[in-house]
Design a protein around this motif. Sequence first.
Motif, PDB file in Angstrom:
ATOM      1  N   UNK A 812       0.866  -1.185   0.000  1.00 36.00           N
ATOM      2  CA  UNK A 812       0.000   0.000   0.000  1.00 36.00           C
ATOM      3  C   UNK A 812       0.897   1.227   0.000  1.00 36.00           C
ATOM      4  N   UNK A 813       0.684   2.134  -0.956  1.00 35.90           N
ATOM      5  CA  UNK A 813       1.510   3.349  -1.015  1.00 35.90           C
ATOM      6  C   UNK A 813       0.615   4.558  -1.205  1.00 35.90           C
ATOM      7  N   UNK A 814       0.678   5.463  -0.249  1.00 33.52           N
ATOM      8  CA  UNK A 814      -0.124   6.682  -0.343  1.00 33.52           C
ATOM      9  C   UNK A 814       0.391   7.558  -1.476  1.00 33.52           C
ATOM     10  N   UNK A 815      -0.533   8.205  -2.173  1.00 37.11           N
ATOM     11  CA  UNK A 815      -0.154   9.137  -3.226  1.00 37.11           C
ATOM     12  C   UNK A 815      -0.913  10.437  -2.965  1.00 37.11           C
ATOM     13  N   UNK A 825      -8.440  14.902  -2.933  1.00 30.97           N
ATOM     14  CA  UNK A 825      -8.084  13.722  -3.717  1.00 30.97           C
ATOM     15  C   UNK A 825      -7.544  12.650  -2.784  1.00 30.97           C
ATOM     16  N   UNK A 826      -8.173  11.493  -2.790  1.00 27.86           N
ATOM     17  CA  UNK A 826      -7.711  10.343  -2.018  1.00 27.86           C
ATOM     18  C   UNK A 826      -7.143   9.351  -3.021  1.00 27.86           C
ATOM     19  N   UNK A 827      -5.846   9.124  -2.983  1.00 26.14           N
ATOM     20  CA  UNK A 827      -5.216   8.256  -3.976  1.00 26.14           C
ATOM     21  C   UNK A 827      -4.182   7.364  -3.309  1.00 26.14           C
ATOM     22  N   UNK A 836      -5.471   3.765  -7.261  1.00 22.44           N
ATOM     23  CA  UNK A 836      -6.865   4.064  -6.964  1.00 22.44           C
ATOM     24  C   UNK A 836      -6.994   5.562  -6.714  1.00 22.44           C
ATOM     25  N   UNK A 837      -8.005   6.183  -7.303  1.00 25.47           N
ATOM     26  CA  UNK A 837      -8.226   7.618  -7.134  1.00 25.47           C
ATOM     27  C   UNK A 837      -9.698   7.856  -6.812  1.00 25.47           C
ATOM     28  N   UNK A 838      -9.957   8.522  -5.703  1.00 26.51           N
ATOM     29  CA  UNK A 838     -11.311   8.924  -5.333  1.00 26.51           C
ATOM     30  C   UNK A 838     -11.284  10.403  -4.955  1.00 26.51           C
ATOM     31  N   UNK A 839     -12.358  11.084  -5.214  1.00 27.82           N
ATOM     32  CA  UNK A 839     -12.413  12.511  -4.890  1.00 27.82           C
ATOM     33  C   UNK A 839     -13.493  12.768  -3.851  1.00 27.82           C
ATOM     34  N   UNK A 887     -14.296   9.107  -9.479  1.00 31.65           N
ATOM     35  CA  UNK A 887     -13.327   8.054  -9.194  1.00 31.65           C
ATOM     36  C   UNK A 887     -12.582   7.657 -10.462  1.00 31.65           C
ATOM     37  N   UNK A 888     -11.432   7.026 -10.244  1.00 38.51           N
ATOM     38  CA  UNK A 888     -10.672   6.408 -11.327  1.00 38.51           C
ATOM     39  C   UNK A 888      -9.982   5.169 -10.758  1.00 38.51           C
ATOM     40  N   UNK A 889      -9.905   4.128 -11.565  1.00 37.02           N
ATOM     41  CA  UNK A 889      -9.259   2.879 -11.156  1.00 37.02           C
ATOM     42  C   UNK A 889      -8.269   2.513 -12.249  1.00 37.02           C
ATOM     43  N   UNK A 890      -6.988   2.689 -11.941  1.00 41.01           N
ATOM     44  CA  UNK A 890      -5.955   2.617 -12.967  1.00 41.01           C
ATOM     45  C   UNK A 890      -5.133   1.342 -12.852  1.00 41.01           C
TER      46      UNK A 890
END
Length: 893
Positions: A812-815, A825-827, A836-839, A887-890
Motif C-alpha cells: 500500500x503506497x499513499x499518493x 483527492x484520495x489516492x 486508486x483515485x477517489x475525490x 473516481x478512477x481505477x488505474x
Amino acid sequence: MRVVPGNPDQPGPSVDGGIAQIGSNGGTDLRATYRLQLSADFRFDDAAAAVPYLHDLGVSHLYLSPVLTSTPGSTHGYDVCDAHRIDDALGGEGGFRALVDRAHEYGMGLVVDIAPNHMAMHHTNDHWFDVLRFGTASRHANWFDIDWSPGHGSADGCVLLPILGDHYDVVVDSGDLRVERRGHDVVIRYGERIFPLSIPSTGRLIASAARAVTEQGTEPDPQIARGTSILFALGDSPAAHLEAERTLTVLADACERDTAFAAALDAELARVNGDRDELHRLLEEQHYRLARWTTLPDDLDDRRCTDVADLIGVRTEDPTVFESIHSRIAELIGSGAVDGIRVDHLDGLADPTDYTERLRAIAPHAWIVVDKILVGDEELIDDWPVHGTTGYETAALIDRLWVDADAEGSMTEAMTAYTGETDDWSTVRRSAKQQVVDEIVVGEVRRLAADLGTIVAASPDRLDVPSDALAAVVGAFAVEMPVYRTYVRPGRPAEDRDVRIVARAAAAVRAHRSDIEPALVDLVVRTMVAGADDEVSQRFVRRFQQLSGHVMAKGVEDTAFYRYPRLVSLNEVGSDPGAFGVTLDEFHQRQSSASTRHPRRMVTASTHDTTRSADVRARITALSEVPDRWRETIEAIGERLDELVGEHAHDPVLDILVVQTLIGATPISVDRATAYARTAAREAKRATSWLHPDESAEAQLDRVVGHLIGDARCVELLDGLGTEIATAGVANMLASTLITLTVPGVPDLYQGAELATFDLDDPDNRRPVDLTLRRETLVDSAAAPDKFRLVRACLALRRDHVECFVGPRASYSARFASGAAADQVVAFGRGEHVVVVATRLPIRRAVDGGWRDTALTLPDGTWEDVLTTMTHHDAVPIGELVGSGSVALLIRR
C-alpha cells in the motif's frame, strides 16, 4: 504450535503472511466475500441458486449468517439453540452439503458466522431445558453464566426468568400460565414459551393421576406405577437425567395404551390449572422463577446479551463447553466445507485471547475475523491468532473522508439551535452509559460490588465502606472506560496496554465523580492490573471486562447514538460522532499499518449491524458541505411541525435524527420510516424505551413521521435539500465503494450492495434482495448503473491481479495530489500495477472554483482507467483523470 500473525516464514499455517490458500475449496484464493442473510425465506437452495451469478460478479467466497439450529422462526440465526446441527429450517444437512458442492463446482468457498457468546433461552435448546428441569444438578449447569446464589430476587439454585407480560399474580389469575401435556412430558406453557417441570413435580402429578384411576376401580398400566416409583426415587440428582428421560418416554407410551390414565392425567392437570394456590405451589417447586419482564434490570442473576430476556451468556471459557459448541464447526472446517469463520460478539467472552487461541487450534488453516469494535486509535490485540476485525473501524474511517471538517462548528450550531441542548458528544456519551448502569445492568454491578467487598475485607489496607459505595465505583469505572474492554487474563498481571486503559478510566472517575473515595478507585485499579490469583479477584477481573463492553454497547451504540444528531451518518457502530472528518495523512497511515499488520482483515461498508447502509450514509454526509442550507431546512421543518402537531409535541432531537435519515434513505415508505423512528425513539430512551414503552409518545411520533413524508410543505423542504446534495451523495457513494473494495483487506459486499441500497437498521436491512434484478443487470452490464459497473470492475481487478491485493507484493503506497484542491483527492497504489483515485467534497469544490491546477503524478508507465479505458501518463490534471465522475481505477499497461 502458536500461530503468529504476520510471519510468512513460520512453519505451518501463517495467519496474515503470504498468499497461502484459505481452506480447501479447490484452489480459490480469498479475494472478496458476499454476505447472504439466511432465513426460512432464503434457504441454502436459494443461496446455491445465486452461486453462478456471484461467481460471475467476481466474489470468491459466500459469507453466510449463522447456519446452526436457531430458534424456530428466527430471521437472523444468532439465537442458536443447537450448536451441533445444521438448521433444518434452512435446508438441513442435505441442503448445506448441496450448497457447498455448488460453490465448489464454481471454485468458490464458504465463510460462516458463529455466535459463541450466547444461546437462545428457548425450549428447543435441550441444554437450557435441562438446566431449568434439574437446576444445579443439570449436566449442563456449567454451560451458562448463571449466579446460582444471587442473594436477592430468586432463591439459591433458582434462576430468574423475567418473561411475563404482567405481574406474576395477574398472569396466574388470567389463566395464561398453564400446566399441560407435551408429547412424553408435562410442562408449563406461557403463550409460545414452554418450561419443564422438575422430576419430583412430574412424578407427583403422575402419581395423583394413577391414584385417581385406581380409585375408579381399575389398575393403570403396570409401566405407569413403575415409572412413577422411579421418578420419585430419582429426584434431582445428577445421575437422574438419562433414567428420567427413559422413564418419561415409557410413561408416554403407557399413556397411548391406557386411555383411562391419560384422561385422569389430563383431569389432574386441569384441576391444578383451576386452583390458583395449587398452580402457585407447583411453580414454586421449580428451579426457575417466572417474573414480569421489567424485573430484568434489578434482580437479574445471569448474564444476558440484550435488554430482552431472550439470549443467555455461554461459558465458552470452560474447555468442555468450548469443545461441544464448536464441534460441528470444527467438522465443517476439517472437511473443507467451510474456509473461514466470522466470530460474533467477541468482547462478551470471558477471555477472548484464550478463545482465539483455542479456535485457531481447531481451525489452523481457516480465515478468522472477529466482531471487535475498536475505539479511536485502539488496535487489535497482536497476540490474537486471527486475520483481523470485521471492519467497523475501516467503514467509519472511510465515511469520515467525505465529511467537510470545516463545517463542524456550523453543524454543531445548527443542532444546538434547533434542539436547545448544548452537551457535547463526550457528555452525551457519559450520561447514556450512566443510564445503562443505573437501569439495565444493575444486577451485574451489584454482583461485582459484592466481589469487591470480599476483596476489601481480605486486604491488609481494609476499607470500611458501605455496599452502595462499592457499587458506585464499579459503575463509575464501567461508565468511564474509554474502550469497550481490556483483555487482562485473570490471574496474570495486566499488559502495558491494559494498564494504560485502566489508568485512563481511573483518571476520568476521579475527575467526574468527586463523591467516590480515591482509595476505592485505587482498589479497583490494583484489582484489575495486579494479577491476583485468588478466585474472587479473578472473577472480578473477568466479569468487569464483560460488563464494560456491555455498558459501552448499550450506552453508546444503543443510546447515545440516538441522542446526538449533529451528523447521523457518523452515528454508526464503530464510529465516533465526536470525530468530524479525517485528514488524508491519518487515513493513509491507518491503511499502511493495516497492510502490514492485518492485510487479510475484513473490509465492509454495510453489515447486518449497521443502522444505515453505506449509501444512506453517503447522502447524509453531503449535508456537511451545506451546513447553512441544512440549518434553514430543519428550522423550517420544525416550524411546520409546530403548526401540525403543536410546539411541544415533537422531540427536536428525534426530528433531526429522522429527517437526516429520510434524506439519506428516500424513497421510503411510511411503514419503513415509522418503524425506524420507533426504534430510534426506544433506543434513545428519552420518552419511551424497550423496557418501558410509552404508547402515547410512540403514537405521537408516528404522526410526526406521517407529516414528514405526507405533508406537502415538509416534502417540498426535504426534496429541495435532497436535490441540492444529490450529485454529492452519488459521488460519495461511488468513492466509498471504490475505496472499500481496494484498501488492504478482504472486501465484503453485504447482500444486494452491488446496486445502490438504502437500508436502515435491523430488521430493515434483512429485507429480501432481488437477485433476479441483479442477474439481469449483470447480463446487460453496458446499461448497468455506475455503482454496479464499479463493483464489477473492482472485483475483476482483484481476480485478474490478485497479487496486487493479496500476498507479499500487495503493498500500500499513499499518493498525494498537488494544487489548490489537493486535499480533495484520495489516492493510493496497490502493488506495482494498481492506482486508486477517489475525490471528495464536490460541493465545496464547485464553490471554490473547481479543480483548477490540481494534478496527480502517476508512477512511470502507461496507466489505463478500467472504468473508461482512457490512458494517462506522468502528472495528470484531476479534472482529466476523473472527468465528470468522482473516481478512477488505474492499471499499469
